[in-house]
Design a protein around this motif. Structure first.
Motif, mmCIF file in Angstrom:
data_model
loop_
_atom_site.group_PDB
_atom_site.id
_atom_site.type_symbol
_atom_site.label_atom_id
_atom_site.label_comp_id
_atom_site.label_asym_id
_atom_site.label_seq_id
_atom_site.Cartn_x
_atom_site.Cartn_y
_atom_site.Cartn_z
ATOM 1 N N SER A 276 -72.526 13.988 8.913
ATOM 2 C CA SER A 276 -71.725 15.297 9.165
ATOM 3 C C SER A 276 -70.011 14.087 8.644
ATOM 4 C CB SER A 276 -71.564 15.627 10.016
ATOM 5 O OG SER A 276 -73.104 16.841 9.141
ATOM 6 N N TYR A 280 -67.253 15.125 6.270
ATOM 7 C CA TYR A 280 -65.475 16.283 5.681
ATOM 8 C C TYR A 280 -64.524 14.762 5.366
ATOM 9 C CZ TYR A 280 -68.321 19.225 8.438
ATOM 10 O OH TYR A 280 -69.580 20.266 8.922
ATOM 11 N N ALA A 347 -71.537 18.755 4.378
ATOM 12 C CA ALA A 347 -70.473 19.290 4.993
ATOM 13 C C ALA A 347 -71.301 20.842 5.367
ATOM 14 C CB ALA A 347 -69.651 19.305 3.365
ATOM 15 N N GLY A 350 -71.372 23.644 8.686
ATOM 16 C CA GLY A 350 -70.844 22.505 9.996
ATOM 17 C C GLY A 350 -70.916 23.575 11.228
ATOM 18 N N LEU A 354 -72.256 20.290 14.281
ATOM 19 C CA LEU A 354 -71.865 19.727 14.834
ATOM 20 C C LEU A 354 -71.934 19.297 16.555
ATOM 21 C CD1 LEU A 354 -69.465 19.104 13.294
ATOM 22 C CD2 LEU A 354 -67.530 20.131 14.601
ATOM 23 N N TRP A 382 -63.852 17.893 10.509
ATOM 24 C CA TRP A 382 -64.528 19.009 9.888
ATOM 25 C C TRP A 382 -63.385 20.682 9.834
ATOM 26 C CZ3 TRP A 382 -64.663 22.928 13.527
ATOM 27 C CH2 TRP A 382 -65.426 24.267 13.514
ATOM 28 N N TYR A 385 -61.137 20.971 7.051
ATOM 29 C CA TYR A 385 -62.014 20.799 5.537
ATOM 30 C C TYR A 385 -62.480 21.822 5.853
ATOM 31 C CZ TYR A 385 -67.025 21.085 3.063
ATOM 32 O OH TYR A 385 -67.261 21.494 1.917
#
Ligand code: CS2
Length: 462
Positions: A276, A280, A347, A350, A354, A382, A385
């Protein structure tokens, strides 16, 4: 039965189950269920549910395997009754799931079932469910009413203590419908946790054409994957079925253990956490795939630093596992140039990923008094993004159940401080305590990303 018959399970669990079914006495098959769209069924049905698993080696070579273990695919929204009645058949011993993080309808920050989720509201009222927890509960109810044992629920999603999580979702929902049902499931049902691992990039139409040329037949539903696979399973299946409660997964290469937690921590933090982070920041820096991202020396330095200084110190290794060697092997896997695993694909969703992939690691580091600038940068990545605009000013197609809310929060705020504060206020993702603890470093990291771009910001940090 398998709920959520996407590419991952077809390249992973189905291969193990097929191998186990080939062992003498291994009389097993799989009925797949799509909880959303008919696409997989429509592609598989004309080819009798047989498909090709294409293993892509780093040297560009590929191996092909026809998988024939799937017997049927049901599409839940078309005929939920057919799904429920199949799940109620006592010949079904196990229901496996890959419904992705959001499919459990839970609150990612706490793990509790979200009773405000529209599908859960629906499933509490209607006899024919929509959600994965709804199908599990209604099918278990029918089995109890018919005097059959429950099936084992075996989740294969990348969530911490995934067995406990799905158990909680099922018991929470059953408890609202019928407390006696919830008690029966709690005592007779089993929800082993698992750690699953195989990198499986999405198949594109050009892959289908290319493979048709190469293998000499046209498969409309091939799945692509890396050579590596690992399945660690808690050996805790419904006792009422005795020795026939499960396929011989160990003979097929799975590791059967008493407690999967250390393996899950390792995989979620070391693999998915860096996946992850790279997704991002790599996307923002203009990298299309993970292999391309780690071929960039700045990102290679970044991911190695994350493993060494921020992730490995945060948890206890499974017994006998050398984490530095595990990290080296991950780097090799990420570098496989034949695997075109898009940063955009990873992505996705998320807000659901996360907490277990990155935030838990941050929280453990902070509790131990360790800084983690690399992971703070990932959180800020993130945030950039989900703001929906890349470093060249181009729109990003953000796929996330909270996409609209995240975008609105980002747009409403002016300065960096407000944007970060607004996003840290999303309680589905950040607990109030963690939000307060990381506010300063994440705000600084966000500022760096806006001022320098992802690549330069990482270089500066390193
Ligand atoms: C990836 C995973 O898409 C993602 O979020 O991080 O699907 C990853 O490829 C698998 O967990 C590997 O086992």
């Amino acid at each position: 039965m398998h709920l959520g018959l996407g590419a991952f399970y077809r390249a992973f669990g189905a291969v193990y189950v097929e191998d186990a079914a080939r062992i003498p006495g291994g009389d097993w098959g799989i009925i797949g269920v799509s909880l959303q769209s008919p696409g997989t069924r429509d592609r598989l049905a004309p080819q009798d549910f047989v498909y090709t698993v294409v293993t892509q080696n780093p040297d560009g070579g590929e191996t092909f395997r026809k998988v024939e273990i799937v017997q049927d695919v049901l599409v839940a929204p078309e005929d939920p009754e057919a799904v429920l009645s199949a799940m109620s058949d006592p010949a079904i011993r196990i229901v496996t799931l890959t419904v992705t993080e959001k499919g459990y309808c839970h609150d990612p920050a706490t793990g509790a079932l979200n009773f405000d989720h529209p599908d859960i509201i629906h499933d509490l009222e209607a006899a024919l469910p929509r959600s994965a927890p709804g199908f599990l509960v209604r099918a278990l109810e029918r089995r109890r009413d018919a005097g059959h044992p429950p099936f084992t629920v075996l989740t294969c999603d990348n969530l911490p203590e995934n067995g406990k999580l799905v158990r909680r979702a099922v018991l929470d929902l059953a408890g609202k419908l019928d407390p006696a049902l919830s008690d029966w499931i709690a005592s007779d049902g089993r929800f082993p946790s698992t750690m699953v691992d195989r990198i499986t990039p999405a198949t594109k139409s050009e892959d289908i054409d290319r493979l048709a040329q190469k293998i000499g037949y046209r498969d409309e539903a091939p799945v692509l994957c890396e050579p590596f696979r690992q399945w660690v399973v808690e050996d805790d299946f419904v006792p009422a079925y005795g020795a026939e409660a499960r396929p011989d997964l160990a003979a097929a290469g799975a590791e059967m253990v008493a407690d999967v937690t250390p393996y899950e921590n390792m995989k979620l933090r070391m693999l998915n956490g860096t996946h992850s982070s790279l997704a991002y920041l790599g996307y923002l820096a203009g990298h299309e795939t993970i292999a391309e991202t780690v071929a960039d020396p700045v990102f290679a330095g970044y991911v190695k630093r994350l493993w060494r200084d921020e992730i490995i110190p945060s948890f206890t290794a499974p017994e006998g596992v050398e984490l530095e060697a595990y990290a080296d092997a991950l780097f090799e896997r990420y570098s496989n140039p034949s695997i075109r695993h898009r940063t955009w694909q990873i992505a996705m969703d998320g807000s659901q990923k996360l907490p277990q992939r990155i935030l838990a690691t941050i929280a453990d580091n902070l509790a131990a008094g360790r800084e983690c600038p690399g992971l703070m940068l990932a959180v800020a990545g993130w945030m950039r993004y989900v703001g929906g605009v890349d470093e060249k000013g181009q729109p990003i197609e953000v796929r996330d159940p909270l996409a609209d809310k995240l975008r609105a929060l980002s747009d409403a705020a002016g300065a960096t401080e407000q944007k970060v504060a607004g996003l840290l206020g999303v309680r589905e993702v950040f607990s109030a305590r963690l939000a307060a603890d990381i506010s300063t470093p994440v705000t600084a990291a966000y500022g760096q990303l806006s001022a320098l771009g992802a690549r330069k910001a990482i270089e500066d940090m390193l």
